[in-house]
Motif scaffolding. Sequence first.
Motif, PDB file in Angstrom:
ATOM      1  N   TYR A  29       1.094  -1.012   0.208  1.00  0.00           N
ATOM      2  CA  TYR A  29       0.205   0.193   0.208  1.00  0.00           C
ATOM      3  C   TYR A  29       0.813   1.567  -0.065  1.00  0.00           C
ATOM      4  O   TYR A  29       0.557   2.228  -0.654  1.00  0.00           O
ATOM      5  N   GLN A  33       1.246   4.336  -3.072  1.00  0.00           N
ATOM      6  CA  GLN A  33       1.406   5.559  -2.674  1.00  0.00           C
ATOM      7  C   GLN A  33       2.563   6.545  -3.379  1.00  0.00           C
ATOM      8  O   GLN A  33       2.696   7.698  -3.752  1.00  0.00           O
ATOM      9  N   ASP A 163      -4.880   2.540   4.909  1.00  0.00           N
ATOM     10  CA  ASP A 163      -4.163   3.516   5.175  1.00  0.00           C
ATOM     11  C   ASP A 163      -3.877   4.061   6.821  1.00  0.00           C
ATOM     12  O   ASP A 163      -2.832   5.497   6.426  1.00  0.00           O
ATOM     13  N   THR A 166      -0.292   2.727   7.417  1.00  0.00           N
ATOM     14  CA  THR A 166       0.490   4.471   6.557  1.00  0.00           C
ATOM     15  C   THR A 166       0.654   5.554   7.153  1.00  0.00           C
ATOM     16  O   THR A 166       1.997   6.040   7.231  1.00  0.00           O
TER      17      THR A 166
END
Length: 185
Positions: A29, A33, A163, A166
Amino acid sequence: MKLLLVGLGNIGATYLYTRHNVGFLVVDYLAAQQKVAFQTDRLAAMAYFAYKHHQVYMIKPTTYMNDSGKAFRYWLHHLKIPIEQSLTIVDDIALPFGTMRLRAKGSDAGHNGLKSIAYALASDGYPRLRMGIGNDFPKGGLSNFVLENFNTKELQALNNHLDRATQILMAWLNGGIMHAMNQFN
């Protein structure tokens, strides 16, 4: 400064969305990004990106979970990164699904990937982000539970959890383990 993020999991399509692979999912993830891709290298898939004054390396060991320490040790030494400048992302059955805890060090709590790392490094003094996967399994069903795919309800919430994970990693990159712990624990 060099930093190392270690996502724990098992290689192969069979394990992609299993609970045990949440460490892989988090670094995947973050890689998306940062618009970087993993390349297979010695004992791990590796990606890196620059962030502020840091060179951030991410690995996903290709040694399978129970031998993760071999890849971790190799990349720490190869990149000449001190253990405290690493962060391991790992699944944790002791935490409810979606709960996350940062720790500067700690025991393996029965987790075979963490046991392998502690053995390979001769230390349990490495930072880790523990990702809760819950423990909704019958007695003797641990292995099946961690190697099962996330259920439908968990999959619907997974992106929100990735999310948040991160965000925690970025806080760690910005200010270190204590900064991130104060902000998110």
